[in-house]
Design a protein around this motif. Sequence first.
Motif, PDB file in Angstrom:
ATOM      1  N   ALA A  55       0.820  -1.203   0.323  1.00  0.00           N
ATOM      2  CA  ALA A  55      -0.126   0.114  -0.094  1.00  0.00           C
ATOM      3  C   ALA A  55       1.014   1.305   0.102  1.00  0.00           C
ATOM      4  O   ALA A  55       1.934   1.158   0.803  1.00  0.00           O
ATOM      5  N   VAL A  56       0.444   2.281  -0.882  1.00  0.00           N
ATOM      6  CA  VAL A  56       1.329   3.285  -1.026  1.00  0.00           C
ATOM      7  C   VAL A  56       1.651   4.247   0.458  1.00  0.00           C
ATOM      8  O   VAL A  56       2.740   4.796   0.520  1.00  0.00           O
ATOM      9  N   THR A  76       0.206   0.045  -4.371  1.00  0.00           N
ATOM     10  CA  THR A  76      -1.228   0.161  -4.750  1.00  0.00           C
ATOM     11  C   THR A  76      -2.074   1.276  -3.831  1.00  0.00           C
ATOM     12  O   THR A  76      -1.722   1.590  -2.921  1.00  0.00           O
ATOM     13  N   ALA A  77      -3.068   1.670  -4.403  1.00  0.00           N
ATOM     14  CA  ALA A  77      -3.902   2.605  -3.661  1.00  0.00           C
ATOM     15  C   ALA A  77      -5.451   2.558  -4.233  1.00  0.00           C
ATOM     16  O   ALA A  77      -5.657   2.094  -5.243  1.00  0.00           O
ATOM     17  N   THR A  78      -6.413   2.726  -3.351  1.00  0.00           N
ATOM     18  CA  THR A  78      -7.719   2.667  -3.677  1.00  0.00           C
ATOM     19  C   THR A  78      -8.457   3.858  -3.166  1.00  0.00           C
ATOM     20  O   THR A  78      -8.255   4.495  -2.224  1.00  0.00           O
ATOM     21  N   THR A 144      -8.976   0.953  -7.861  1.00  0.00           N
ATOM     22  CA  THR A 144      -7.724   0.578  -7.317  1.00  0.00           C
ATOM     23  C   THR A 144      -6.490   0.404  -8.236  1.00  0.00           C
ATOM     24  O   THR A 144      -6.662   0.150  -9.311  1.00  0.00           O
ATOM     25  N   VAL A 145      -5.511   1.376  -8.054  1.00  0.00           N
ATOM     26  CA  VAL A 145      -4.549   1.546  -9.003  1.00  0.00           C
ATOM     27  C   VAL A 145      -3.134   0.945  -8.385  1.00  0.00           C
ATOM     28  O   VAL A 145      -3.207   0.630  -7.279  1.00  0.00           O
ATOM     29  N   THR A 146      -2.244   0.499  -9.385  1.00  0.00           N
ATOM     30  CA  THR A 146      -1.315  -0.311  -9.141  1.00  0.00           C
ATOM     31  C   THR A 146      -0.132   0.511 -10.021  1.00  0.00           C
ATOM     32  O   THR A 146      -0.506   0.853 -11.336  1.00  0.00           O
ATOM     33  N   GLY A 147       1.265   0.779  -9.539  1.00  0.00           N
ATOM     34  CA  GLY A 147       1.837   1.561  -9.961  1.00  0.00           C
ATOM     35  C   GLY A 147       3.132   1.497  -9.432  1.00  0.00           C
ATOM     36  O   GLY A 147       3.401   1.142  -8.474  1.00  0.00           O
ATOM     37  N   GLY A 189       3.724  12.413  -0.354  1.00  0.00           N
ATOM     38  CA  GLY A 189       4.632  12.726  -0.754  1.00  0.00           C
ATOM     39  C   GLY A 189       5.137  11.849  -2.232  1.00  0.00           C
ATOM     40  O   GLY A 189       4.990  10.675  -2.072  1.00  0.00           O
ATOM     41  N   GLY A 190       5.666  12.276  -3.251  1.00  0.00           N
ATOM     42  CA  GLY A 190       5.843  11.551  -4.472  1.00  0.00           C
ATOM     43  C   GLY A 190       4.837  11.265  -5.399  1.00  0.00           C
ATOM     44  O   GLY A 190       3.789  12.028  -5.091  1.00  0.00           O
ATOM     45  N   TYR A 191       4.594  10.296  -6.278  1.00  0.00           N
ATOM     46  CA  TYR A 191       3.450  10.106  -7.159  1.00  0.00           C
ATOM     47  C   TYR A 191       3.571   8.700  -7.738  1.00  0.00           C
ATOM     48  O   TYR A 191       4.873   7.807  -7.470  1.00  0.00           O
ATOM     49  N   VAL A 192       2.606   8.093  -8.198  1.00  0.00           N
ATOM     50  CA  VAL A 192       2.543   6.939  -8.782  1.00  0.00           C
ATOM     51  C   VAL A 192       2.508   6.840  -9.924  1.00  0.00           C
ATOM     52  O   VAL A 192       1.673   7.616 -10.793  1.00  0.00           O
ATOM     53  N   GLU A 193       3.268   6.076 -10.573  1.00  0.00           N
ATOM     54  CA  GLU A 193       3.318   6.057 -12.227  1.00  0.00           C
ATOM     55  C   GLU A 193       2.393   4.736 -12.520  1.00  0.00           C
ATOM     56  O   GLU A 193       2.919   3.467 -12.166  1.00  0.00           O
TER      57      GLU A 193
END
Length: 269
Positions: A55-56, A76-78, A144-147, A189-193
């Motif tokens: 989890a992010v 991952t994040a939802t 739900t994203v994965t990156g 902080g940061g980001y998900v690609e």
Amino acid sequence: MYRFLLTRQWVILTLVALALIPTMIRLGFWQLHRHEHRVAQNQLIGDNLGAPAVAVEKLTAPGRTVPRDDTWRTVTATGTYDIAHEVVVRQRTGSDEQSIGYFVLTPLLLPDERAVLVNRGWIPAGPDLTKFPKVPAASSGKVTVTGRLKADETTGNSGIKDKQGLPPRQVSLINSEQQAKALSRPVLGGYVELTASSPKGGKQPQPVAAPNHSDIGPHMAYAVQWWLFSAGVPIGWIVLARRERRDRADEAAKAAATPEKVPAAAGAD
């Protein structure tokens, strides 16, 4: 025998050679360090991409800089996408590394009143760069994203100038602190690609290609070249000095073998 080495020309040549040797050795070690950094970076990327997804929220928090050891981790994040605060990142290349367009940056609102930035992918630039481009719609409702977790971009770490006065909803850098100013909640902080999402939705931006972590680059070859050049300098100096000595000896021998001309007596018949 080698007195010519004390001439101005040879003194300058010798000093230049003595300066070149340590300079080339240092350049070789500089390339070696770049090679070692590249190998370590490739190892880090490979290990993090292959690690289990987490989890992010476990790796970052609002106002936190993503540590180098956590970059490229699969997270991952939802939540739900905040389309109203979606922006595009200018001057980014597509997967062909030639086409110029935008990254689509969309905040994902998390259940705990926080948000995380998601780079949903790349779209080509339209004919009018002053207008917000047509962006494929993000999935509505819970997703739900994965990156891959990435650190915030700054001018210092990306080399990209943070231009001001851009058209509305266009930015130069992907930076959570900048985007947090436009949102009414904290931003991780940061980001998900983005690499995958569920549900996937309709047509989406072109995914950002995974980093190439198998290419070690030419730095080791450059290091060896610099060291060979440094070894070649004294060898070249010796060759030139011996050639100069030989040429001077030949000239002296020719001068000794040539008989002197005796001038004729004045008034002789």
